[in-house]
Design a protein around this motif. Structure first.
Motif, short mmCIF file in Angstrom:
data_model
loop_
_atom_site.label_atom_id
_atom_site.label_comp_id
_atom_site.label_asym_id
_atom_site.label_seq_id
_atom_site.Cartn_x
_atom_site.Cartn_y
_atom_site.Cartn_z
N UNK A 155 1.34 -5.81 10.72
CA UNK A 155 1.81 -6.97 9.97
C UNK A 155 1.65 -6.79 8.47
N UNK A 156 0.99 -5.71 8.06
CA UNK A 156 0.68 -5.52 6.65
C UNK A 156 1.86 -4.87 5.92
N UNK A 157 2.46 -5.65 5.05
CA UNK A 157 3.61 -5.18 4.28
C UNK A 157 3.33 -5.43 2.80
N UNK A 158 4.09 -4.78 1.92
CA UNK A 158 3.84 -5.02 0.48
C UNK A 158 3.95 -6.49 0.10
N UNK A 159 4.82 -7.22 0.77
CA UNK A 159 4.95 -8.66 0.53
C UNK A 159 5.34 -9.34 1.83
N UNK A 160 5.11 -10.62 1.89
CA UNK A 160 5.44 -11.38 3.09
C UNK A 160 6.11 -12.69 2.72
N UNK A 161 6.75 -13.30 3.68
CA UNK A 161 7.40 -14.58 3.43
C UNK A 161 6.35 -15.66 3.20
N UNK A 162 6.78 -16.75 2.58
CA UNK A 162 5.87 -17.87 2.33
C UNK A 162 5.30 -18.40 3.64
N UNK A 163 6.11 -18.42 4.68
CA UNK A 163 5.65 -18.91 5.98
C UNK A 163 4.57 -17.99 6.55
N UNK A 164 4.79 -16.68 6.44
CA UNK A 164 3.80 -15.73 6.95
C UNK A 164 2.48 -15.86 6.21
N UNK A 165 2.55 -15.95 4.89
CA UNK A 165 1.34 -16.02 4.08
C UNK A 165 0.57 -17.32 4.30
N UNK A 166 1.23 -18.36 4.81
CA UNK A 166 0.58 -19.65 5.02
C UNK A 166 -0.09 -19.77 6.38
N UNK A 167 0.11 -18.81 7.28
CA UNK A 167 -0.38 -18.98 8.65
C UNK A 167 -1.90 -19.08 8.73
N UNK A 168 -2.61 -18.22 8.00
CA UNK A 168 -4.08 -18.28 8.06
C UNK A 168 -4.59 -19.58 7.48
N UNK A 169 -4.02 -19.99 6.36
CA UNK A 169 -4.43 -21.25 5.74
C UNK A 169 -4.22 -22.42 6.69
N UNK A 170 -3.09 -22.43 7.38
CA UNK A 170 -2.80 -23.51 8.34
C UNK A 170 -3.80 -23.49 9.49
N UNK A 171 -4.10 -22.29 10.00
CA UNK A 171 -5.03 -22.18 11.13
C UNK A 171 -6.43 -22.65 10.74
N UNK A 172 -6.90 -22.24 9.57
CA UNK A 172 -8.24 -22.63 9.15
C UNK A 172 -8.31 -24.12 8.81
N UNK A 173 -7.18 -24.67 8.36
CA UNK A 173 -7.16 -26.09 8.05
C UNK A 173 -7.35 -26.98 9.26
#
Length: 274
Positions: free
Chosen positions: A100-118
Motif C-alpha cells: 500500500x506504500x506509494x509516493x502519494x495516496x488519495x485523500x480517502x486513503x490517507x484518511x483511513x487511519x484517522x477515521x479508524x482511530x477516531x
C-alpha cells in the motif's frame, strides 16, 4: 486521546525502540495505550509479544473502505500480563502493508487511519510506529496524529534525515493535517564517551534548538536484552535499564503535558466570543 507518530526517514536509528520505551513507560504509569505498528517489518508487534489472531492488522486498516473503520479490533500485548486494569493494546503490523506504500495516496486513503482511530475512546495515548520512508503509510500516520516525534542518532546521515523528516511533518501539516505539530527530536543511541557523538549532538542542537528533546537515550545493551526477551524496559533489572526507563518516563511526561496544553488552548479558543 493523544495520537503521536514516531518517525524517521532513515532506517536503523532505533525508532521502534523509542516506541517500545514509551509504551513501557505508559504501562508503568497506568496510561491506557494503543500501539499502531505501521512498519512492514512489524518489529514492535514482535517485541510487544502480541497474539494477532482475530485482531485487525495495520494493512487491513489502511486498505479497508471507510465504512469498515468501526470494526477495528486491537490485540492485547502480553506485556500487560494478567493485570486486567493494565491497558496496552496493539494494531499489529503486517508485511502486506508494504503493497500500500506509494509516493502519494488519495485523500480517502490517507484518511483511513484517522477515521479508524477516531472510533476508539478507551485509550489516553496512541503511539504510531511509522516506516522509515515518506510514502502513503507514513503520511497516513502523520495525518492521524496530533504530535510527531522524529528519532535520530548522533551520526552525519541521521542528522540530515532528521532535517528532512521535520520538513516532511511541516508539509503534511500544511497540506492535510492542520492539528499536527512536531513535538521534537529524540536523540537515540548516544555514547557519552564518543567525541563524534558529542559533536553531532551539538550540531543537532545548533540546527534545531529547543526541538531537541532531552534527555538523550543512551546506548545500553539492556534495551536490546529487554526487547529480545519481549519485556518492557521498566521491568528489566539493573542500573542501565533503570536509567533508560527514567529517560522514557521523561519523554512520556512531555507528551502528556503537550496534550494538556493543547486541550487548554482549544478550550480557550472556544471561549472567545465571535
Amino acid at each position: 486521546m493523544t495520537i503521536v507518530s514516531v518517525c524517521s526517514l532513515k532506517g536503523g536509528v532505533g525508532k521502534t525502540s523509542v516506541v517500545l520505551g514509551l509504551a513501557s513507560a505508559a504501562l508503568a504509569k497506568g496510561v491506557p495505550t494503543l500501539v499502531v505498528d505501521l512498519d512492514p517489518q512489524s518489529d514492535a508487534t514482535l517485541a510487544l509479544d502480541v497474539d494477532a489472531e482475530g485482531a485487525t492488522n495495520a494493512a487491513t486498516v489502511l486498505g479497508a473502505p471507510r465504512r469498515s473503520a468501526g470494526k477495528l479490533v486491537p490485540a492485547r500485548s502480553n506485556w500487560a500480563g494478567d493485570d486486567e486494569s493494565a491497558v496496552l493494546d496493539v494494531i499489529p503490523g503486517s508485511p502486506d502493508i508494504a503493497a500500500l506504500d506509494r509516493p502519494s495516496g488519495s485523500e480517502r486513503t490517507l484518511a483511513r487511519l484517522s477515521t479508524a482511530l477516531g472510533a476508539l475512546s478507551q485509550y489516553r495515548l496512541v503511539l504510531v510506529d511509522c516506516p522509515p520512508s515518506l510514502g502513503t503509510i507514513t503520511r497516513s500516520g502523520l495525518g492521524a496524529s496530533h504530535r510527531a516525534i522524529v528519532v535520530t542518532e548522533p551520526a552525519l546521515f541521521s542528522v540530515t534525515a532528521a532535517d528532512r523528516a521535520l520538513h516532511a511533518i511541516n508539509d503534511v501539516r500544511r497540506s492535510s493535517a492542520p492539528a499536527l505539530q512536531p513535538l521534537g527530536v529524540v536523540v537515540n543511541r548516544f555514547r557519552e564517551r564518543s567525541p563524534e557523538h558529542k559533536f553531532r549532538l551539538q550540531e543537532l542542537s545548533d540546527m534545531f534548538g529547543p526541538l531537541i528533546l532531552g534527555p538523550t537515550i543512551r546506548e545500553r545493551s539492556a534495551l536490546q536484552q529487554a526487547q529480545g526477551a519481549s519485556q518492557p524496559i521498566h521491568r528489566w533489572p539493573g542500573e542501565p535499564a533503570h536509567e533508560l526507563a527514567a529517560a522514557f518516563d521523561a519523554h512520556l511526561a512531555r507528551i502528556l503535558r503537550a496534550n494538556l496544553r493543547g486541550t487548554r488552548g482549544r478550550a480557550a479558543a472556544l471561549a472567545v466570543p465571535s
